[in-house]
Design an enzyme around this catalytic site. Sequence first.
Site, PDB file in Angstrom:
ATOM      1  CB  ALA A 103      -0.919  -0.004   1.218  1.00  0.00           C
ATOM      2  CB  SER A 139      10.928   2.011  -6.237  1.00  0.00           C
ATOM      3  OG  SER A 139      11.259   2.592  -7.472  1.00  0.00           O
ATOM      4  CE1 TYR A 173       6.289   5.581  -4.917  1.00  0.00           C
ATOM      5  CE2 TYR A 173       8.089   5.727  -6.491  1.00  0.00           C
ATOM      6  CZ  TYR A 173       7.169   4.970  -5.803  1.00  0.00           C
ATOM      7  OH  TYR A 173       7.123   3.608  -5.996  1.00  0.00           O
ATOM      8  CE  LYS A 211       7.393   2.786  -2.674  1.00  0.00           C
ATOM      9  NZ  LYS A 211       6.464   1.900  -1.986  1.00  0.00           N
TER      10      LYS A 211
END
Length: 339
Positions: free
Chosen positions: A83, A126, A152, A156
């Site tokens: 999520a 990622s 973003y 991560k």
Amino acid sequence: MKEKILITGGTGYIGSHTAVELIDAGYEVEILDNLYNSKAGVLERIEEITGVKPNFHEVDLRDAEALAKVMAEGGFGTVMHFAGLKAVGESVEEPLRYYENNVGGTINLLECMQEYGVHKMVFSSSATVYGDPGEVRYTEEMPAGRELSSPYGRTKYFIEEMLKDAARSDADFRVTILRYFNPIGAHKSGLLGEDPNGRPNNLMPIIMKVVAGEIPELSIYGNDYETNDGTAVRDYIHVVDLARGHVAAMQKLDGGERVQIYNLGSGKGTSVLEMVKAFSEAAGVALPHKVVARRPGDLAEFYADPSKANAELGWHTEHTIEEMMQDTINYLRKSGVEV
Ligand code: NAD
Ligand code: UFG
């Protein structure tokens, strides 16, 4: 009886494919999602494929109370944590929302796991955490966290660091961090695929919208990169290969190092123009496209060195670019798009 897995973000693109692979491998799964970027109908699709409809919790990870209820009643052995918000451009415009959702949601999840004695996690990271390392073939030993191009990407990276700290402080905690390259494709059945709510940002969902007539043509971001044909090169991985990588990673959680990190990619680079050509050939129609300026923050070329995952997880990608395209087209057709 195999252990029970909680999949956060499990109605989403990668989570739903992983749910299918886990069920096929004999695991019991439950799905938690707030349906921000996915639809509850995915649950019936999973049932159609596997014969099993997973228990579903429409819960936001930021809602600690609701999360605690799920965890208290679940009896989970492992959490697969997908999520999160993932739109790179949006994260530049609304960074705090990204930190709140991705980092804040993960803190709640970790606290809750600790409270209810759930000690194992597989986390969706990622390749973006490598930043701009100056090399094109990424290995897990390369430093992460430098020159990241978006909030973003930083969510991560921060989550990865948080997970390492959590593991340092708790001898029972085991976590595997999977750094994905570019997942595309769809389930062979055509029942599951990428179906984001709102305007997509990534190459394949945009190509799909062009085919569906919702976007007039694909804009190729730059053809003056130092690559074979001038367009940018990425490592595309079939989503089912990626999902199987999660099952393999999960099966190695017990007894291993507290923190394990693996690249999940094919190890092969494909340019945007090669992607356009492969899609057009598979669909039997030319894909309308034009070349526009580079997209800020894009790198010219990168792909995975997947040898660590190959050797330690016994996992390899099996699908070719042609199969990725075929499965995407099959998914589009099953969704009612004429192609
Ligand atoms: P997705 O948007 O299809 O799935 C993510 C799911 O998480 C969605 O169903 C969304 O509704 C849910 N979600 C988001 N915030 C939530 C919250 N606070 N509480 C509960 N549910 C929430 O995306 P995906 O492509 O399946 O990606 C899954 C994970 O993999 C993400 O963490 C993403 O960042 C990561 N990832 C994806 C890619 C990619 O290219 N698709 C690449 C690298 C990493
Ligand atoms: N591209 C176009 N036109 C478009 C969309 C993309 O030419 O309309 C090009 C991009 O310039 C890039 C390639 O297609 O060269 C792939 O772009 P994506 O947006 O699909 O993927 P990125 O490699 O930019 O980013 C993806 C994920 C990120 C992740 C990153 C690294 O979206 O979440 O891989 O793993 F951080």
